[in-house]
Design an enzyme around this catalytic site. Structure first.
Site, PDB file in Angstrom:
ATOM      1  CD  GLU A  39       1.294   2.458 -18.101  1.00 56.49           C
ATOM      2  OE1 GLU A  39       1.518   3.684 -18.114  1.00 56.49           O
ATOM      3  OE2 GLU A  39       0.689   1.891 -17.178  1.00 56.49           O
ATOM      4  CD  GLU A  70      20.701   2.606  -4.775  1.00 60.95           C
ATOM      5  OE1 GLU A  70      21.139   3.671  -4.306  1.00 60.95           O
ATOM      6  OE2 GLU A  70      19.518   2.254  -4.708  1.00 60.95           O
TER       7      GLU A  70
END
Length: 202
Positions: A39, A70
């Site tokens: 953004e 992960e």
């Protein structure tokens, strides 16, 4: 807030030296990091390289759960090597429990390369010599036990908003509360750009 401020000061220094900010996480944490990074270019007309998000499991993990990603420390280390992270950069790990091997290995490698490192977590702080900034946001138990996309995820997004918004203000990407360096890439933003110029110049 004082700990977030100290990290932001290092982020601003990095940007002024043509450095970059990297968010690195897995699952929800990784997606929120990628979201905040993505953004920045339309809102502040930044180069896409300036703020980047890295997620365990790669782009596939943005839409689909990549279980076990992960836990692979080597992939975390390699993600830092691939981005050629250096002493000009800041790497912020995002992990609700603060223990994901992918993220910790990435931070360790980033510190080895001279980068400023940080860890944003929603757990009891864990001091590690290769982490410069530990930001612990304690939100308490989730409504659905273990569903860290809820309170932890919301708190994480708020902190990331603070980091990039404050850094961009300090880089003069705003005028008052107006985003004067936005990218006019669609009709809505063209209209906003016109209204901003009109408002400032009366």
């Amino acid at each position: 807030l004082p700990k977030i401020e100290k990290l932001i000061i290092d982020v601003i220094k990095s940007f002024k030296n043509n450095g970059r900010l990297f968010y690195i996480g897995s699952g929800t944490s990784g997606r929120i990091g990628v979201l905040d990074a993505s953004e920045c270019p339309p809102t502040y007309c930044t180069n896409p390289e300036m703020v980047q998000g890295i997620i365990a499991g790669g782009d596939k993990a943005l839409k689909n759960s990549v279980e076990g990603a992960e836990d692979i420390a080597e992939d975390g280390k390699n993600s830092i090597i691939e981005k050629e992270i250096s002493g000009n950069d800041v790497v912020l790990g995002i992990s609700a429990n603060g223990n994901a091997p992918f993220i910790l290995a990435a931070l360790k490698e980033a510190k080895y390369r001279g980068a400023v490192t940080g860890l944003l977590m929603c757990n009891t702080p864990t001091e590690k010599r290769y982490i410069d900034h530990v930001i612990s946001v304690i939100v308490g138990p989730e409504i659905i036990t273990g569903s860290t996309r809820m309170k932890a995820g919301t708190a994480t997004k708020l902190v990331l908003n603070m980091i990039t918004t404050t850094a961009m203000i300090k880089l003069n990407k705003t005028y008052g509360n107006l985003m004067v360096d936005l990218t006019t890439c669609n009709d809505k933003l063209w209209d906003r750009g016109i209204r901003i110029v009109s408002q400032i110049t009366k």
